[in-house]
Motif scaffolding. Sequence first.
Motif, PDB file in Angstrom:
ATOM      1  N   ALA A  90     -20.736 -50.319 -53.976  1.00 52.29           N
ATOM      2  CA  ALA A  90     -20.634 -51.838 -53.596  1.00 52.29           C
ATOM      3  C   ALA A  90     -19.337 -51.957 -52.931  1.00 52.29           C
ATOM      4  O   ALA A  90     -19.187 -52.599 -51.857  1.00 52.29           O
ATOM      5  N   PHE A  91     -18.176 -51.206 -53.099  1.00 53.27           N
ATOM      6  CA  PHE A  91     -16.971 -51.216 -52.291  1.00 53.27           C
ATOM      7  C   PHE A  91     -17.276 -50.607 -51.240  1.00 53.27           C
ATOM      8  O   PHE A  91     -16.786 -51.133 -50.039  1.00 53.27           O
ATOM      9  N   ILE A  92     -18.153 -49.500 -50.748  1.00 48.62           N
ATOM     10  CA  ILE A  92     -18.370 -48.921 -49.473  1.00 48.62           C
ATOM     11  C   ILE A  92     -19.127 -50.011 -48.924  1.00 48.62           C
ATOM     12  O   ILE A  92     -18.911 -50.190 -47.602  1.00 48.62           O
ATOM     13  N   TRP A  93     -20.036 -50.566 -49.389  1.00 47.04           N
ATOM     14  CA  TRP A  93     -20.969 -51.682 -48.447  1.00 47.04           C
ATOM     15  C   TRP A  93     -19.967 -52.612 -48.118  1.00 47.04           C
ATOM     16  O   TRP A  93     -20.034 -53.115 -47.072  1.00 47.04           O
ATOM     17  N   TYR A  94     -18.924 -52.954 -48.977  1.00 45.85           N
ATOM     18  CA  TYR A  94     -18.076 -54.147 -48.596  1.00 45.85           C
ATOM     19  C   TYR A  94     -17.295 -53.674 -47.468  1.00 45.85           C
ATOM     20  O   TYR A  94     -16.776 -54.505 -46.642  1.00 45.85           O
ATOM     21  N   THR A  95     -16.960 -52.531 -47.451  1.00 46.79           N
ATOM     22  CA  THR A  95     -16.095 -52.003 -46.254  1.00 46.79           C
ATOM     23  C   THR A  95     -16.821 -51.901 -44.754  1.00 46.79           C
ATOM     24  O   THR A  95     -16.098 -51.826 -43.883  1.00 46.79           O
ATOM     25  N   ASP A  96     -18.003 -52.217 -44.816  1.00 44.99           N
ATOM     26  CA  ASP A  96     -18.825 -52.428 -43.444  1.00 44.99           C
ATOM     27  C   ASP A  96     -18.318 -53.408 -42.817  1.00 44.99           C
ATOM     28  O   ASP A  96     -18.798 -54.638 -43.065  1.00 44.99           O
ATOM     29  N   ILE A  97     -17.539 -53.341 -41.977  1.00 48.04           N
ATOM     30  CA  ILE A  97     -17.068 -54.516 -41.115  1.00 48.04           C
ATOM     31  C   ILE A  97     -17.843 -54.937 -39.900  1.00 48.04           C
ATOM     32  O   ILE A  97     -17.593 -56.112 -39.448  1.00 48.04           O
ATOM     33  N   THR A  98     -19.060 -54.255 -39.605  1.00 45.48           N
ATOM     34  CA  THR A  98     -20.145 -54.617 -38.552  1.00 45.48           C
ATOM     35  C   THR A  98     -20.861 -55.760 -39.106  1.00 45.48           C
ATOM     36  O   THR A  98     -20.885 -56.708 -38.263  1.00 45.48           O
ATOM     37  N   SER A  99     -21.660 -55.614 -40.170  1.00 51.03           N
ATOM     38  CA  SER A  99     -22.720 -56.539 -40.510  1.00 51.03           C
ATOM     39  C   SER A  99     -23.085 -56.270 -41.924  1.00 51.03           C
ATOM     40  O   SER A  99     -22.706 -55.273 -42.461  1.00 51.03           O
ATOM     41  N   SER A 100     -23.959 -57.092 -42.454  1.00 51.85           N
ATOM     42  CA  SER A 100     -24.575 -56.922 -43.660  1.00 51.85           C
ATOM     43  C   SER A 100     -25.852 -56.252 -43.596  1.00 51.85           C
ATOM     44  O   SER A 100     -26.702 -56.702 -42.702  1.00 51.85           O
ATOM     45  N   GLU A 101     -26.207 -55.234 -44.580  1.00 54.16           N
ATOM     46  CA  GLU A 101     -27.486 -54.644 -44.285  1.00 54.16           C
ATOM     47  C   GLU A 101     -28.572 -55.403 -45.026  1.00 54.16           C
ATOM     48  O   GLU A 101     -28.276 -55.913 -46.269  1.00 54.16           O
ATOM     49  N   PRO A 102     -29.702 -55.257 -44.762  1.00 48.89           N
ATOM     50  CA  PRO A 102     -30.720 -56.051 -45.463  1.00 48.89           C
ATOM     51  C   PRO A 102     -30.883 -55.406 -46.707  1.00 48.89           C
ATOM     52  O   PRO A 102     -31.093 -54.197 -47.087  1.00 48.89           O
ATOM     53  N   LEU A 103     -31.141 -56.296 -47.839  1.00 52.41           N
ATOM     54  CA  LEU A 103     -31.313 -55.831 -49.227  1.00 52.41           C
ATOM     55  C   LEU A 103     -32.542 -55.064 -49.170  1.00 52.41           C
ATOM     56  O   LEU A 103     -32.407 -53.910 -50.136  1.00 52.41           O
ATOM     57  N   GLY A 104     -33.610 -55.112 -48.551  1.00 52.75           N
ATOM     58  CA  GLY A 104     -34.762 -54.627 -48.972  1.00 52.75           C
ATOM     59  C   GLY A 104     -34.659 -53.087 -48.298  1.00 52.75           C
ATOM     60  O   GLY A 104     -34.987 -52.248 -49.089  1.00 52.75           O
ATOM     61  N   LEU A 105     -33.855 -52.766 -47.273  1.00 47.51           N
ATOM     62  CA  LEU A 105     -33.660 -51.436 -46.935  1.00 47.51           C
ATOM     63  C   LEU A 105     -32.800 -50.573 -47.975  1.00 47.51           C
ATOM     64  O   LEU A 105     -32.704 -49.594 -48.174  1.00 47.51           O
ATOM     65  N   LEU A 106     -31.726 -51.421 -48.529  1.00 50.94           N
ATOM     66  CA  LEU A 106     -30.646 -50.966 -49.616  1.00 50.94           C
ATOM     67  C   LEU A 106     -31.546 -50.539 -50.566  1.00 50.94           C
ATOM     68  O   LEU A 106     -31.436 -49.527 -51.184  1.00 50.94           O
TER      69      LEU A 106
END
Length: 335
Positions: A90-106
């Motif tokens: 979750a922390f690595i996901w939070y560091t993504d400064i560009t955009s939020s990734e779709p929940l379905g793909l995650l």
Amino acid sequence: MSRRRDPVERADQESTDLYDVSTWEPRSAVDRLSYGVYRGINYGLRGIVLLVALGITLLLLVQPGYLVLEQPLLGIFFGLSIVPAAVLAAFIWYTDITSSEPLGLLVATFVLAVLFATFAAIVNSLTGPWFERFGAVGLVFFFFLIVGPVEEAVKLLAVRVFAYRSDSFDAVIVGAVYGAVAGLGFAAIENAIYIASTVAEAEIGFFAAATGITTVRALVGPGHVLYSAIAGYYLGLAKFNPQYAGPLVVKGLLIAAVLHATYNSTVQVVPDVAAALYPITPELAFVGYVIVFDLAVGYYLYRKIARYRRTYDAVRGDTRRSSQPELTEFDPPSR
């Protein structure tokens, strides 16, 4: 990188129909049939791989499934064992400064990592006994030649199947996010199998056995997230540097596999040596070593992500500044 073009296409000024000369697109019935057959084979092979992985996973989970029915509390231990890995992902996901990734793909990446982990389990179980015949040296080779490369490859494959092909995979750092999620899925299925088998074979009480192995697996889980996040970062670099895609993927896998194998090779040795040299218990030495090792690997990944974030902010700032019109002598100065 732009598409390579035939000399005819390069010389033409888009005034000639070059279909079946130097360009092609599905037009005729045969064209469409060929295109359909190709897509069928492509998706069919992926479907077969997924079905095989699902079948193997279900077979491996039969024993844990029965144990969970007999001991419903075991499911809680499964969940607790991946909490540290989930927090790290979750922390690595939070560091993504560009955009939020779709929940379905995650979710899809997580599930694929769970399924593909079974391929690594089969390879490890088939090759492990051969290396074990050579003692400690054989185990080291086993970790570096089989366990590290195979496990990191199947985790990266879980990213490559769907997420990598998606338009949402629009930045290098996104590779680290999906890699971390794949590592979480791998850790989840591995923890479930380890916990279930340990509890089933333990001669001590249920709670003592479940608590001990859950603690160990909770410590091990973050490593899977870190290794595959590093490999995923280089997969992201590969997507945006297609001329060097192969070497970049290999570099990411090499780094992840070597770190993974180094951990496996040292975790049974260094804590015992530390416990012998210092007045600490072997259990405390084990916990300390795992934490220190993961912190070192995590710092390596953090530096890459931090550098990307700094560069992203700097470039975006320059873009915003350059987009502002220059003042003329007739414009009032800004305050």
